[in-house]
Structures are given as structure tokens and as C-alpha cells.
Design a protein around this motif. Structure first.
Motif, mmCIF file in Angstrom:
data_model
loop_
_atom_site.group_PDB
_atom_site.id
_atom_site.type_symbol
_atom_site.label_atom_id
_atom_site.label_comp_id
_atom_site.label_asym_id
_atom_site.label_seq_id
_atom_site.Cartn_x
_atom_site.Cartn_y
_atom_site.Cartn_z
ATOM 1 N N TYR A 71 10.147 33.942 45.533
ATOM 2 C CA TYR A 71 9.600 33.222 44.391
ATOM 3 C C TYR A 71 9.981 33.942 43.103
ATOM 4 O O TYR A 71 10.114 35.166 43.073
ATOM 5 C CB TYR A 71 8.072 33.133 44.470
ATOM 6 N N GLY A 127 10.187 28.473 43.907
ATOM 7 C CA GLY A 127 10.492 29.046 45.211
ATOM 8 C C GLY A 127 11.930 28.802 45.619
ATOM 9 O O GLY A 127 12.516 27.756 45.298
ATOM 10 N N TYR A 128 12.501 29.760 46.361
ATOM 11 C CA TYR A 128 13.896 29.652 46.800
ATOM 12 C C TYR A 128 14.048 30.100 48.247
ATOM 13 O O TYR A 128 13.239 30.879 48.761
ATOM 14 C CB TYR A 128 14.807 30.526 45.923
ATOM 15 N N PHE A 129 15.103 29.605 48.862
ATOM 16 C CA PHE A 129 15.565 30.106 50.155
ATOM 17 C C PHE A 129 16.823 30.926 49.923
ATOM 18 O O PHE A 129 17.429 30.857 48.848
ATOM 19 C CB PHE A 129 15.867 28.951 51.114
ATOM 20 N N TYR A 182 18.161 25.964 46.680
ATOM 21 C CA TYR A 182 17.077 24.989 46.775
ATOM 22 C C TYR A 182 16.852 24.671 48.249
ATOM 23 O O TYR A 182 17.761 24.798 49.071
ATOM 24 C CB TYR A 182 17.501 23.751 45.972
ATOM 25 N N SER A 183 15.655 24.237 48.613
ATOM 26 C CA SER A 183 15.312 23.994 50.015
ATOM 27 C C SER A 183 16.239 22.986 50.691
ATOM 28 O O SER A 183 16.475 23.063 51.897
ATOM 29 C CB SER A 183 13.865 23.505 50.115
ATOM 30 N N HIS A 216 8.329 29.134 50.794
ATOM 31 C CA HIS A 216 9.592 29.764 50.427
ATOM 32 C C HIS A 216 9.490 31.273 50.623
ATOM 33 O O HIS A 216 8.427 31.859 50.372
ATOM 34 C CB HIS A 216 9.939 29.462 48.964
ATOM 35 N N GLY A 245 14.897 24.141 55.656
ATOM 36 C CA GLY A 245 14.094 23.941 54.458
ATOM 37 C C GLY A 245 13.569 22.533 54.292
ATOM 38 O O GLY A 245 13.146 22.147 53.212
ATOM 39 N N GLU A 298 9.882 21.965 52.910
ATOM 40 C CA GLU A 298 9.769 22.165 51.468
ATOM 41 C C GLU A 298 10.491 21.055 50.709
ATOM 42 O O GLU A 298 10.022 20.590 49.664
ATOM 43 C CB GLU A 298 10.345 23.529 51.084
ATOM 44 N N TYR A 299 11.631 20.610 51.225
ATOM 45 C CA TYR A 299 12.395 19.535 50.582
ATOM 46 C C TYR A 299 11.579 18.242 50.558
ATOM 47 O O TYR A 299 11.625 17.478 49.588
ATOM 48 C CB TYR A 299 13.709 19.318 51.321
ATOM 49 N N GLN A 303 12.032 34.152 57.000
ATOM 50 C CA GLN A 303 12.196 32.842 56.350
ATOM 51 C C GLN A 303 12.583 31.804 57.395
ATOM 52 O O GLN A 303 13.225 32.103 58.413
ATOM 53 C CB GLN A 303 13.247 32.901 55.244
ATOM 54 N N ASN A 340 4.896 24.621 51.383
ATOM 55 C CA ASN A 340 5.454 25.446 50.325
ATOM 56 C C ASN A 340 5.497 26.886 50.830
ATOM 57 O O ASN A 340 4.662 27.711 50.479
ATOM 58 C CB ASN A 340 4.625 25.330 49.046
#
Length: 469
Positions: free
Chosen positions: A379, A386-388, A401-402, A376, A365, A368-369, A361, A374
Motif C-alpha cells: 500500500y 493498494g498494489y500487487f 494494478y490488481s 493488496h 488479483g 480486488e479487481y 500475496q 481489499n
């Protein structure tokens, strides 16, 4: 006051708003009032005459209130343990008579109640009650949870969303986002709630000001030509300050700059707290695995693309927070949560993140922010969100969140998570600062450096002119 709905679904206010605590959800328990009466109540609670010294304890005491020692005595008699760790906001509420504590049974008094969806707009219809016992040891500042940690004093039994209770020091306690939980300990007596973790108390002018998310903005009083004090209203505005006064103010500014901890210092302190809770220490120097040793361990486990392994993951392995002995350890789940507990969505699907998922990863982020990419690492299998996973380096992996994914690899010992993708590490001064969503804003030290170069250039020009003559 103007309220904006921010990207996490919570309410925020503009920096220009005043420093009064933001009413997120009105209390319906002890001392509850109508919304129209909140401002008046708060103004009355916040205004106090000059603090005087308590002859017994030496601590500042507000007229007509209990001293800190008297409050601690009440808590002890009620059977409270660790009274020295009771929050100042709670103690101020007891001292000012807003919270009644005469016997042990009073600890179970409900101070504020609300329905979960009335606080942050979630779908949960569960009723949340906050008792005095729950908030006794609540922290006076919500920066830990604002950075993505999860150590709330009050939690919803239905959706498990965590909350702070702010304004316990007034007649109107209310549930709050961690961003707006800040009880100022530098105010007279036992302090007061000022409503934003980005607001700080200036020890020079004794007023509050917006210091930014990294607490690196100075109070406006320091940029003015003459010193500011509460006594200045009684003096002539035309009176020039002496060199001695100017030197004294300069030393005071320097002292205050040293006293204000940076965001990175706070985070490193939090990491040490995590380590102590996990019966471990954060090794440094020869006690820690180096980045190369971590990569060698991953190579033996069959991991490919070692040059793209996340710095946050490497730091977590080096510090012993992630145990990798066999290839099967890569499939271990390091964090799991339902979607509605990560972001304000309707998704109740469980999201799980394994070591293998987050190995590569990104440490930032921002793409993505800013909706550029996209990519992430995790998911949701149901809604596709999607998440980190941040804070792997600190032993507290957190689905986020990103916006809140930013592991600084420029910091020593494999780096540290900063909690916001808009923060950056300055190569010149070595400090973290607010750089904007694209990280294209310069650090304040750039202005200092440019000023230094200009002064040196002028001096050199004068020397050359003098030499020619």
C-alpha cells in the motif's frame, strides 16, 4: 470510432471498431497534420497496389517506394548500428518517404512532440519529443509493455512515463499506449500499423480481425461455409467448393493455428529474454529448486505460514531471481516506484515492495479487481492505494494494478505470470484462454468436447439400433 476510458486511465476502443490505428495524440513534428486530415492521410498511406518482387533482394516491394535493402543501405550510411533490428514500422516510413534520412544529422530529427498530460491525461506538463534515433529499434508490437513490462523507446523526462510511437509508417506518427502499438508484418511490403495488439492478420482471407487478448479467436472467414479469398469477387457465389478445396482449407487452418503463438508462449519467451539480460538462465528439471526446497529455505529463515507463500514468489526464488541467504534478505526492496508511474494518479509518494511484503500475496488479483476484497500486499503510505507485484517469477518485479496480477500455478515448473486476471488455464487442453473477470467462462475446447460426446452418443445409438434389428 468510439473511445472508452478504461480502468488504467488510458483510452481503449471497442472491438467493433475498424483496424485503423487509433489517434491517441496527434504529432506536431515531421508530417504532422490536423486531426480532421488524419483519417484521409492514413487511408492513403494504407492503400497500395499489389506488391511486386524486388529483383535484387527477393523481398516484396511496394510501387514507388524503396526496397528493404535500399532502406538498410540508407541506415548503414547514416551510421546506424544493428540495422537488422530496426523496426519494420520505421523502415516502412523511410521507404515511403515519410521519414527523410540522407545524413547522420537526420537521426536527431523530431518526428512527433506532445505535452505529457495531452497523451494519457497525467498531471505532468513536460514536453516529450521523439526523435528518429529514439524509435529506430522500437518494437513493432507493444505486448511486452501491455503485460506490465517496462522497455519503452521514448520516456518523459519529467515523470518518466514510457510511450510508444505508432504510425511511423504513415505521414502522422503519434504517441501511443502499448495496447495500440501493432505494426503488421504480414501486410504487403514492409507492412502497416493496424492499431491494436489484439488484432491479427488472417493468412486465409488476407484481412485483419479481432483475435482477443489471448489471440485465440478465429477469423470469421474460417467459420463460413466456403473458402474466402480476394479472388472470390470475380467468381460465382453459388459455386460449391470441392472436397479437395475443403481439405486444403482445413490443412491451411491447422497450419495457421500452429503458427499463432499463445499468450503463455510469448510470456515464457519474455522470461528467457529477461534471464539472458541478467546473465542467467531459467533452470528447469534437476537444475531448478523444487517448491519443497524453496519452502525449506524459507522455513530456515523463520518464515511462517509456508502453505500460503505465493507461487509467483516461490518461482522467483527457485529460478534464482530472488537471493535469500539470511533473514535480513527478506527486507530487501525488490521494486520501487512513485504512485503516478504505476497508475494515473496525482500521488508522487514512493512505493517500495520488499520480499517480506509479497511473500504471502495472492497469485490472482481478481477479488480486488472485482471489488470483492481489499487484500493488496503493498500500500502507498500517503494515498493508501493498494498494489500487487507481478513478474517476480520472471526476474522483473513490477508494481501493478490488481487486473494485471495472475500467476498461473497450473503451468509447469512453478508456473508463470499471465499479465491479466481474466485469463485462465484450461485443465483439458492445457492452454490459456479469456475466461472473464470472474473466470467463469469455459474454454473453447469445451465445445469441441461436447461435440465429440454428441457424435459418440449418436454412433452408439445407431449401433444399438442396428444390433437389435
Amino acid at each position: 470510432m468510439s473511445l472508452n476510458r478504461n480502468d488504467t486511465g488510458t483510452f481503449s476502443r471497442k472491438p467493433g471498431d475498424n483496424d485503423a490505428a487509433m489517434p491517441i495524440a496527434s504529432g506536431s513534428g515531421l508530417g504532422a497534420t490536423s486531426k480532421n486530415g488524419v483519417a484521409e492521410k492514413k487511408a492513403k498511406a494504407a492503400s497500395s497496389s499489389a506488391a511486386k518482387t524486388d529483383s535484387n533482394s527477393g523481398a516484396t516491394k511496394e510501387p514507388g517506394t524503396l526496397s528493404d535493402a535500399e532502406v538498410l543501405s540508407k541506415l548503414t550510411k547514416a551510421g546506424v548500428e544493428n540495422v537488422e533490428k530496426v523496426g519494420r514500422c520505421v523502415k516502412a516510413g523511410i521507404a515511403r518517404g515519410f521519414i527523410q534520412l540522407e545524413r547522420t544529422a537526420d537521426l536527431d530529427t523530431v518526428l512527433v512532440s506532445a505535452v505529457c498530460d495531452e497523451v494519457f491525461g497525467f498531471e505532468c506538463k513536460n514536453k516529450i519529443d521523439a526523435t528518429l534515433r529514439m524509435v529506430l529499434h522500437q518494437k513493432d508490437e507493444g505486448i511486452d509493455e501491455y503485460l506490465g513490462l517496462d522497455d519503452y523507446a521514448v520516456r518523459c523526462d519529467g515523470c518518466e512515463q514510457g510511450y510508444y510511437v505508432t504510425d511511423l509508417c504513415t505521414a502522422d506518427p503519434m504517441f501511443s499506449d502499448p495496447k495500440y502499438m501493432h505494426h503488421c508484418a504480414d501486410c504487403p511490403g514492409l507492412g502497416k500499423c493496424i492499431g491494436d495488439i489484439r488484432v491479427r492478420h488472417c493468412k486465409k482471407c488476407d484481412d485483419h480481425y479481432f483475435a482477443g487478448s489471448n489471440a485465440n479467436l478465429k477469423c470469421p472467414c474460417r467459420s463460413e461455409g466456403k473458402s474466402v479469398s480476394k479472388a472470390s469477387n470475380d467468381e460465382s457465389d453459388d459455386e460449391c467448393e470441392t472436397d479437395e478445396d475443403s481439405e486444403s482449407d482445413s490443412e491451411e487452418d491447422s497450419d495457421m493455428d500452429e503458427e499463432a503463438p499463445s499468450l503463455a508462449d510469448c510470456i515464457l519467451g519474455l522470461m528467457k529474454d529477461f534471464a539472458s539480460k541478467n546473465q542467467a538462465t531459467i533452470p528447469t528439471g534437476p537444475q531448478a529448486m523444487t517448491g519443497d526446497q524453496v519452502l525449506e529455505k524459507l522455513r530456515r529463515l523463520g518464515v511462517e505460514n509456508l502453505d500460503k507463500v505465493s507461487g509467483c514468489v516461490k518461482a522467483g526464488i527457485a529460478r534464482g531471481f530472488i537471493k535469500l541467504e539470511t533473514a535480513s534478505d527478506l527486507d530487501k526492496v525488490i521494486v520501487a516506484k512513485t504512485g503516478n508511474k504505476i497508475l494515473p494518479t496525482d500521488c508522487t509518494h514512493k512505493v517500495e515492495a520488499t520480499v517480506k511484503m509479497v511473500l504471502h500475496q495472492k497469485d490472482w488479483g481478481g477479488d480486488e479487481y472485482n471489488c470483492i476484497k481489499n487484500e493488496h500486499p503493498v500500500y502507498c503510505g500517503k494515498c493508501g492505494e493498494g498494489y500487487f507485484v507481478s513478474w517476480i517469477c520472471g526476474g522483473e518485479p513490477t508494481l501493478c494494478y490488481s487486473k494485471h496480477m495472475n500467476h498461473c500455478k497450473k503451468c509447469p515448473d512453478l508456473g508463470v505470470c499471465l499479465g491479466c486476471c481474466r485469463e485462465d488455464h484450461c485443465d483439458r487442453c492445457g492452454k490459456h484462454y479469456f475466461a472473464g473477470s470472474m473466470r467463469d467462462m469455459p474454454c473453447d475446447c469445451d465445445e469441441v468436447e461436447e461435440t465429440r460426446k454428441t457424435v459418440l452418443r449418436c454412433l452408439l445409438e445407431n449401433v444399438n439400433k442396428t444390433g437389435k434389428k
